[in-house]
Design a protein around this motif. Structure first.
Motif, short mmCIF file in Angstrom:
data_model
loop_
_atom_site.label_atom_id
_atom_site.label_comp_id
_atom_site.label_asym_id
_atom_site.label_seq_id
_atom_site.Cartn_x
_atom_site.Cartn_y
_atom_site.Cartn_z
N LEU A 127 27.78 43.25 86.42
CA LEU A 127 28.49 44.06 85.44
C LEU A 127 29.63 43.24 84.82
O LEU A 127 30.45 42.66 85.53
CB LEU A 127 29.04 45.31 86.13
N GLY A 128 29.68 43.19 83.49
CA GLY A 128 30.75 42.49 82.80
C GLY A 128 30.52 41.00 82.61
O GLY A 128 31.27 40.35 81.88
N ARG A 129 29.47 40.48 83.25
CA ARG A 129 29.17 39.05 83.13
C ARG A 129 27.85 38.84 82.37
O ARG A 129 27.33 37.73 82.30
CB ARG A 129 29.08 38.44 84.54
N THR A 130 27.34 39.89 81.79
CA THR A 130 26.02 39.83 81.17
C THR A 130 25.99 38.96 79.92
O THR A 130 24.98 38.34 79.62
CB THR A 130 25.54 41.24 80.81
N GLN A 131 27.10 38.88 79.20
CA GLN A 131 27.15 38.06 77.99
C GLN A 131 27.93 36.76 78.19
O GLN A 131 27.67 35.78 77.51
CB GLN A 131 27.76 38.85 76.82
N ASN A 132 28.89 36.77 79.07
CA ASN A 132 29.70 35.58 79.31
C ASN A 132 29.54 35.17 80.77
O ASN A 132 30.14 35.75 81.66
CB ASN A 132 31.17 35.84 78.98
N ARG A 133 28.76 34.14 81.00
CA ARG A 133 28.44 33.72 82.36
C ARG A 133 29.65 33.11 83.10
O ARG A 133 29.62 32.96 84.32
CB ARG A 133 27.31 32.69 82.34
N ASP A 134 30.69 32.76 82.35
CA ASP A 134 31.84 32.10 82.97
C ASP A 134 32.88 33.08 83.49
O ASP A 134 33.93 32.65 84.00
CB ASP A 134 32.50 31.14 81.98
N MET A 135 32.62 34.38 83.40
CA MET A 135 33.61 35.34 83.88
C MET A 135 33.86 35.21 85.38
O MET A 135 34.94 35.58 85.86
CB MET A 135 33.18 36.77 83.54
N ASP A 136 32.90 34.69 86.12
CA ASP A 136 33.12 34.47 87.55
C ASP A 136 34.16 33.37 87.78
O ASP A 136 35.00 33.46 88.67
CB ASP A 136 31.82 34.16 88.28
N LEU A 137 34.12 32.33 86.93
CA LEU A 137 35.12 31.26 87.03
C LEU A 137 36.51 31.78 86.68
O LEU A 137 37.50 31.47 87.36
CB LEU A 137 34.74 30.11 86.11
N TYR A 138 36.59 32.59 85.61
CA TYR A 138 37.88 33.15 85.22
C TYR A 138 38.43 34.06 86.31
O TYR A 138 39.64 34.07 86.58
CB TYR A 138 37.75 33.94 83.91
#
Length: 234
Positions: A127-138
């Motif tokens: 959820l929330g990372r579907t379009q931006n794969r780098d949200m886990d890094l952020y």
């Protein structure tokens, strides 16, 4: 009882303490004391990091605590190789100052900490990372900041060492392919902190004026209010 609760503002003293931690946090490269960090204090710092916001509540971080002198020596050697390369990337007029800067406290700090991001945490769709794969890094960087502010409140110095080749950290710390090293930190008790960022004090770069960085409703659009902000007035 679960569910929403009143979002009451902090007391004046509590607010001042939060802002003080933010404004006096420093990147520590030297002046680490040899005193060990007590396990309960280190646990509090890690718990603060673990309470960081994360997209999809995926909590992608892991914390590798490094106390071994042998491992620190390997890390220091990796830094020295990368730092020698980095120095040559700067113009000659900056290279002399760069070479004088102390940019790490790897062997001096009693604890080193590598905060990593597991890029498979939460499965293939988060959820929330579907379009931006780098949200886990952020999200992982938010954990770093949480730990840093908690450390400031505890009187613990933290230094972020970023001058490495990724493959060196992976090899030394035996990281699997799906895990990315995000921050390599040096932690320890300190007697004093710089009253301003060390790089500013040593003439490397000044803090940018906040008002130069604020746009309204789009890039490079100013509101027309050039008055001094409270943050710039201190």
């Amino acid at each position: 009882m679960t569910g929403p609760k009143p979002a009451a503002a902090f007391s004046t003293d509590e607010k001042q303490a939060v802002y003080r931690a933010i404004r006096t946090r420093r990147d520590v490269r030297s002046n680490f004391l040899p005193d060990p960090i007590a396990d309960d204090m280190l646990n509090r710092l890690l718990l603060a990091a673990h309470h960081a916001p994360s997209v999809g509540f995926m909590q992608p971080w892991n914390f590798i605590i490094i106390r071994s002198p042998a491992v620190k020596t390997q890390i220091k050697s990796a830094f020295l190789r990368a730092n020698a390369e980095a120095a040559q990337m700067f113009p000659e007029r900056e290279r002399a100052l760069y070479s004088k800067l102390k940019l790490e406290g790897i062997t001096e700090a009693p604890v080193n900490l590598c905060i990593t991001c597991d890029r498979q945490r939460g499965g293939p769709v988060v959820l929330g990372r579907t379009q931006n794969r780098d949200m886990d890094l952020y999200s992982t960087v938010c954990a770093v900041q949480n730990l840093w502010l908690a450390a400031r409140a505890e009187g613990i110095g933290v230094g972020w060492v970023s001058i490495f080749h990724d493959e060196d950290l992976r090899r030394i710390l035996s990281l699997p392919d799906h895990v990315t090293p995000v921050a390599y930190l040096c932690l320890g008790h300190v007697d004093e902190l710089w009253s301003e960022p060390e790089l500013q004090a040593k003439g490397w770069r000044d803090r940018l004026p906040l008002q130069d960085l604020i746009f309204t409703d789009g890039w490079d659009q100013k509101s027309g209010d050039d008055s001094q902000s409270p943050a710039e007035a201190d």
